[in-house]
Design a protein around this motif. Structure first.
Motif, mmCIF file in Angstrom:
data_model
loop_
_atom_site.group_PDB
_atom_site.id
_atom_site.type_symbol
_atom_site.label_atom_id
_atom_site.label_comp_id
_atom_site.label_asym_id
_atom_site.label_seq_id
_atom_site.Cartn_x
_atom_site.Cartn_y
_atom_site.Cartn_z
ATOM 1 N N THR A 70 0.806 -1.213 0.000
ATOM 2 C CA THR A 70 0.000 0.000 0.000
ATOM 3 C C THR A 70 0.844 1.270 0.000
ATOM 4 O OG1 THR A 70 -0.156 0.001 2.405
ATOM 5 C CG2 THR A 70 -1.912 -1.116 1.184
ATOM 6 N N MET A 71 2.129 1.157 0.220
ATOM 7 C CA MET A 71 2.989 2.340 0.259
ATOM 8 C C MET A 71 3.305 2.811 -1.157
ATOM 9 S SD MET A 71 5.570 1.167 3.242
ATOM 10 C CE MET A 71 6.211 2.716 3.770
ATOM 11 N N ARG A 72 3.368 4.113 -1.330
ATOM 12 C CA ARG A 72 3.735 4.680 -2.622
ATOM 13 C C ARG A 72 5.248 4.840 -2.682
ATOM 14 N NH1 ARG A 72 0.915 10.127 -3.384
ATOM 15 N NH2 ARG A 72 1.731 10.370 -1.311
ATOM 16 N N GLU A 73 5.774 4.786 -3.875
ATOM 17 C CA GLU A 73 7.197 5.041 -4.041
ATOM 18 C C GLU A 73 7.453 6.524 -3.846
ATOM 19 O OE1 GLU A 73 8.959 3.631 -7.577
ATOM 20 O OE2 GLU A 73 7.930 1.708 -7.508
ATOM 21 N N LEU A 74 8.674 6.854 -3.491
ATOM 22 C CA LEU A 74 9.037 8.253 -3.354
ATOM 23 C C LEU A 74 8.990 8.925 -4.723
ATOM 24 C CD1 LEU A 74 12.070 7.984 -0.913
ATOM 25 C CD2 LEU A 74 9.777 8.802 -0.405
ATOM 26 N N PRO A 75 8.560 10.174 -4.764
ATOM 27 C CA PRO A 75 8.507 10.846 -6.063
ATOM 28 C C PRO A 75 9.905 11.059 -6.627
ATOM 29 C CG PRO A 75 7.914 12.352 -4.298
ATOM 30 C CD PRO A 75 8.084 10.998 -3.690
ATOM 31 N N ARG A 76 10.008 11.067 -7.910
ATOM 32 C CA ARG A 76 11.279 11.299 -8.579
ATOM 33 C C ARG A 76 11.671 12.756 -8.410
ATOM 34 N NH1 ARG A 76 11.928 6.335 -9.161
ATOM 35 N NH2 ARG A 76 10.873 5.133 -10.747
ATOM 36 N N ASP A 77 12.948 13.038 -8.495
ATOM 37 C CA ASP A 77 13.423 14.423 -8.350
ATOM 38 C C ASP A 77 12.828 15.324 -9.420
ATOM 39 O OD1 ASP A 77 14.901 13.898 -6.124
ATOM 40 O OD2 ASP A 77 16.766 13.570 -7.207
#
Length: 65
Positions: free
Chosen positions: A50-57
């Motif tokens: 359920t966790m989202r990946e960190l946004p890209r720079d």
């Protein structure tokens, strides 16, 4: 002549029963540990899915246009 059973003759049976009780307790604790480990693993996998990946720079920078 018949002899009555003494207290010392009951000792091996008592030790045998204590051994069986200890074995049953060890199996029950092992089953509980395995069930708890499986439950915790399932919760961890559910939380991870359920966790989202960190946004890209590039996605977090403001465009200057």
């Amino acid at each position: 002549m018949t002899t009555s059973r003494t207290h010392a003759e009951h000792r091996p049976r008592r030790y045998w029963l204590w051994g069986i009780a200890a074995a049953v307790l060890a199996v029950a604790l092992g089953a509980w540990w395995l069930a708890l480990d499986r439950f915790a693993t399932q919760i961890g996998l559910d939380a991870e899915s359920t966790m989202r990946e960190l946004p890209r720079d590039a996605d977090t920078r403001h465009r200057s246009d």
